[in-house]
Design a protein around this motif. Structure first.
Motif, PDB file in Angstrom:
ATOM      1  N   PRO A   1       0.815  -1.217   0.000  1.00 53.32           N
ATOM      2  CA  PRO A   1       0.000   0.000   0.000  1.00 53.32           C
ATOM      3  C   PRO A   1       0.848   1.267   0.000  1.00 53.32           C
ATOM      4  CG  PRO A   1      -0.068  -1.077   2.159  1.00 53.32           C
ATOM      5  CD  PRO A   1       0.619  -2.020   1.235  1.00 53.32           C
ATOM      6  N   GLY A   2       2.047   1.194   0.544  1.00 55.36           N
ATOM      7  CA  GLY A   2       2.966   2.327   0.545  1.00 55.36           C
ATOM      8  C   GLY A   2       4.081   2.118  -0.457  1.00 55.36           C
ATOM      9  N   GLU A   3       5.249   2.673  -0.173  1.00 55.73           N
ATOM     10  CA  GLU A   3       6.388   2.543  -1.080  1.00 55.73           C
ATOM     11  C   GLU A   3       6.901   1.104  -1.079  1.00 55.73           C
ATOM     12  OE1 GLU A   3      10.209   5.269  -2.217  1.00 55.73           O
ATOM     13  OE2 GLU A   3      10.012   4.717  -0.101  1.00 55.73           O
ATOM     14  N   ASP A   4       7.219   0.614  -2.245  1.00 52.69           N
ATOM     15  CA  ASP A   4       7.818  -0.702  -2.410  1.00 52.69           C
ATOM     16  C   ASP A   4       9.133  -0.732  -1.608  1.00 52.69           C
ATOM     17  OD1 ASP A   4       9.239  -2.928  -3.392  1.00 52.69           O
ATOM     18  OD2 ASP A   4       8.436  -2.697  -5.417  1.00 52.69           O
ATOM     19  N   PRO A   5       9.291  -1.656  -0.648  1.00 54.05           N
ATOM     20  CA  PRO A   5      10.518  -1.663   0.163  1.00 54.05           C
ATOM     21  C   PRO A   5      11.775  -1.901  -0.670  1.00 54.05           C
ATOM     22  CG  PRO A   5       9.230  -3.656   0.531  1.00 54.05           C
ATOM     23  CD  PRO A   5       8.365  -2.727  -0.252  1.00 54.05           C
ATOM     24  N   ARG A   6      11.643  -2.564  -1.805  1.00 58.62           N
ATOM     25  CA  ARG A   6      12.802  -2.746  -2.683  1.00 58.62           C
ATOM     26  C   ARG A   6      13.222  -1.410  -3.280  1.00 58.62           C
ATOM     27  NH1 ARG A   6      10.067  -6.961  -6.607  1.00 58.62           N
ATOM     28  NH2 ARG A   6       8.502  -5.295  -6.409  1.00 58.62           N
ATOM     29  N   ALA A   7      12.249  -0.601  -3.669  1.00 56.96           N
ATOM     30  CA  ALA A   7      12.559   0.731  -4.191  1.00 56.96           C
ATOM     31  C   ALA A   7      13.183   1.593  -3.113  1.00 56.96           C
ATOM     32  CB  ALA A   7      11.286   1.381  -4.730  1.00 56.96           C
ATOM     33  N   ARG A   8      12.624   1.535  -1.911  1.00 54.38           N
ATOM     34  CA  ARG A   8      13.160   2.343  -0.813  1.00 54.38           C
ATOM     35  C   ARG A   8      14.628   2.019  -0.567  1.00 54.38           C
ATOM     36  NH1 ARG A   8       9.249   1.402   2.513  1.00 54.38           N
ATOM     37  NH2 ARG A   8      10.180  -0.376   3.589  1.00 54.38           N
ATOM     38  N   ALA A   9      14.966   0.730  -0.555  1.00 47.20           N
ATOM     39  CA  ALA A   9      16.341   0.317  -0.299  1.00 47.20           C
ATOM     40  C   ALA A   9      17.269   0.718  -1.445  1.00 47.20           C
ATOM     41  CB  ALA A   9      16.397  -1.193  -0.079  1.00 47.20           C
TER      42      ALA A   9
ATOM     43  N   ARG B   1      20.625   3.511  -1.698  1.00 47.92           N
ATOM     44  CA  ARG B   1      21.966   3.269  -2.229  1.00 47.92           C
ATOM     45  C   ARG B   1      22.285   4.205  -3.384  1.00 47.92           C
ATOM     46  NH1 ARG B   1      24.781  -1.196  -0.689  1.00 47.92           N
ATOM     47  NH2 ARG B   1      26.471   0.137  -1.464  1.00 47.92           N
ATOM     48  N   LEU B   2      21.293   4.498  -4.226  1.00 45.74           N
ATOM     49  CA  LEU B   2      21.508   5.404  -5.352  1.00 45.74           C
ATOM     50  C   LEU B   2      21.852   6.820  -4.886  1.00 45.74           C
ATOM     51  CD1 LEU B   2      18.622   4.125  -7.619  1.00 45.74           C
ATOM     52  CD2 LEU B   2      21.033   4.195  -8.291  1.00 45.74           C
ATOM     53  N   ALA B   3      21.343   7.193  -3.715  1.00 46.71           N
ATOM     54  CA  ALA B   3      21.630   8.526  -3.186  1.00 46.71           C
ATOM     55  C   ALA B   3      23.116   8.706  -2.902  1.00 46.71           C
ATOM     56  CB  ALA B   3      20.816   8.765  -1.915  1.00 46.71           C
ATOM     57  N   GLU B   4      23.876   7.612  -2.831  1.00 51.23           N
ATOM     58  CA  GLU B   4      25.321   7.686  -2.607  1.00 51.23           C
ATOM     59  C   GLU B   4      26.099   7.947  -3.892  1.00 51.23           C
ATOM     60  OE1 GLU B   4      26.300   3.990  -0.772  1.00 51.23           O
ATOM     61  OE2 GLU B   4      24.832   4.216   0.846  1.00 51.23           O
TER      62      GLU B   4
ATOM     63  N   LEU C   1      -0.131   7.171  -5.249  1.00 51.47           N
ATOM     64  CA  LEU C   1       0.677   6.005  -5.585  1.00 51.47           C
ATOM     65  C   LEU C   1       2.131   6.266  -5.199  1.00 51.47           C
ATOM     66  CD1 LEU C   1      -0.767   5.130  -9.106  1.00 51.47           C
ATOM     67  CD2 LEU C   1      -1.204   3.955  -6.947  1.00 51.47           C
ATOM     68  N   HIS C   2       2.826   5.195  -4.878  1.00 60.92           N
ATOM     69  CA  HIS C   2       4.213   5.313  -4.438  1.00 60.92           C
ATOM     70  C   HIS C   2       5.143   4.637  -5.437  1.00 60.92           C
ATOM     71  CE1 HIS C   2       2.887   6.682  -0.407  1.00 60.92           C
ATOM     72  NE2 HIS C   2       1.885   5.843  -0.602  1.00 60.92           N
ATOM     73  N   ALA C   3       6.422   4.941  -5.311  1.00 61.14           N
ATOM     74  CA  ALA C   3       7.415   4.365  -6.221  1.00 61.14           C
ATOM     75  C   ALA C   3       7.524   2.864  -6.007  1.00 61.14           C
ATOM     76  CB  ALA C   3       8.768   5.031  -5.985  1.00 61.14           C
ATOM     77  N   ASN C   4       7.715   2.130  -7.106  1.00 61.91           N
ATOM     78  CA  ASN C   4       7.997   0.708  -7.002  1.00 61.91           C
ATOM     79  C   ASN C   4       9.405   0.422  -7.526  1.00 61.91           C
ATOM     80  OD1 ASN C   4       7.854   0.446  -9.862  1.00 61.91           O
ATOM     81  ND2 ASN C   4       5.671  -0.008  -9.776  1.00 61.91           N
TER      82      ASN C   4
END
Length: 419
Positions: free
Chosen positions: A314-322, A326-329, A353-356
């Motif tokens: 229902p929220g942000e895909d935890p794979r996308a969050r993770a 890492r991409l922020a680095e 809708l949230h990022a997947n």
């Protein structure tokens, strides 16, 4: 106002988001997920606050959901409830064998995660290698394909070619399947065309895969992000491709054939190709400098916005969050990350809708100079490890158990012979 009875000329009143959620027995976020998948239509509420839904449409979806639940329950007609010890998915995270998958991908390499998923034993520093002869057979088969062949076709041909090089492929014992798996995955990578710049075919799998995805010279941070993406995508319970693998394994197809079945399903536009669509969307936003006109054009053309929403989260895909973390680095990912945030924020004005994972993969491929098809390649290579885990699990079950009962709805016999 009460709903109108049968035969009334007045349409039933529209439902609020809360009412639709209560009728469906889901959270309000899930109602919007149904909208994103085209299972429900919505209309802005008077005054512009919230959305309203057609009562008849919501009731029809509720009935379909109940029928599907009854059909797939353990007491239903077919053996469609699959007991598994591999992946558990919860509303905001997922687990491999009870271990937080995002934490696992942050701490261990793809190969370590894959081998642990297969054996339940961690082997630090493990790398998968394949005999040169096997890779050459697969590479020659792939090189014979037309230049425009997409990555999934190349991988499927490579898997079939690798099978022909393994005389023990019909041995379905755990040790034989593990040997095949540790050979197959690096063969799939090695069979893909190399970019003008490519590291030597040694070291972790992510390093070898990099040279098949982008001509850019890698740095350690970028390689680490690619390795994390592979680890995050190892498995995701019974996705369509994984179910196909288990059906093949239930019929006692060997591991190469089971993986080929998964790749066949992955090629469908609703499963494996979504990251490529998100890649092109991010490129358009970067070109125009603003997500709003790009989103407007997509919606005007009747297309869904790729990279957003997931039926299991229902929220942000935890794979996308993770992966975003890492991409922020990576300094080179800053603009693509900003474009992805703009896409999410622009769409969220009307539909929460949230990022997947497809959007996160698209940020990776855009920022590292990879083609739009690269996300599909990463997904397929990563998921091969999960497919092997499911095949190993299925080989211990009763053969041919994946046999649901068809519900015949055709004309009743006897019918005359066709003229």
């Amino acid at each position: 106002m009460p709903d109108q009875g049968p035969g009334s000329s007045h349409p039933e009143r529209r439902l609020s988001t809360k009412e639709a959620a209560e009728l469906l027995g889901v959270k309000p976020e899930t109602v919007y997920a149904y909208v994103s998948r085209g299972q429900l239509s919505s209309r802005r509420a008077p005054g512009g606050r919230g959305s309203t839904f057609d009562t008849t449409e919501v009731k029809a979806l509720s009935r379909r959901n109940k029928r599907e639940s009854a059909r797939t329950s353990p007491t239903g007609g077919g053996d469609l409830s699959v007991r598994t010890r591999i992946t558990l998915i919860e509303p905001d995270r997922y687990y491999f064998r009870g271990v937080d998958a995002a934490e696992l991908a942050a701490r261990h390499s793809y190969e370590e995660i894959a081998d642990w998923l297969w054996t339940e034993h961690l082997h630090p520093g493990i790398t998968f290698t394949a005999p040169h002869s096997t890779v050459e057979i697969a590479r020659r088969a792939v090189d014979a394909l037309p230049e425009h062949t997409d990555p999934t076709d190349r991988l499927r041909v490579a898997a079939i070619a690798a099978a022909t090089a393994d005389p023990l492929r019909f041995d379905l014992s755990q040790q034989a399947v593990l040997g095949a798996a540790r050979t197959l995955i690096p063969t799939l990578v090695g069979a893909l065309p190399r970019m003008p710049y490519a590291p030597k075919d040694d070291g972790p799998l992510a390093h070898r895969l990099w040279g098949r995805l982008t001509p850019r010279e890698p740095d350690e941070a970028s390689l680490a992000v690619l390795d994390t993406a592979l680890g995050l995508l190892v498995d995701h319970d019974l996705a369509a491709s994984t179910l196909a693998v288990r059906v093949a394994a239930s019929a006692r197809a060997h591991a190469y054939a089971a993986v080929s079945a998964g790749l066949g399903v992955l090629e469908g536009p609703l499963h494996g190709a979504a990251s490529g669509l998100a890649h092109r969307l991010i490129e358009q936003v970067l070109d125009q400098g603003d997500a709003a006109p790009v989103i407007a054009d997509e919606l005007r053309a009747g297309r869904r916005i790729p990279g957003l929403g997931h039926r299991l989260y229902p929220g942000e895909d935890p794979r996308a969050r993770a992966l975003f973390a890492r991409l922020a680095e990576l300094p080179q990912a800053e603009s693509a990350l900003a474009a992805a945030r703009d896409i999410v924020d622009t769409t969220a004005r009307h539909t929460p809708l949230h990022a997947n994972i497809d959007l996160a993969l698209a940020v990776l491929t855009v920022s590292c100079g990879m083609p739009a098809t690269a996300g599909e390649t990463v997904f397929a290579i990563a998921r091969t490890a999960g497919w092997i885990a499911h095949a190993l699990e299925e080989y211990t079950e009763r053969p041919l158990r994946m046999r649901p009962e068809g519900q015949y709805v055709g004309p009743r016999p006897p019918q005359p012979l066709p003229e």
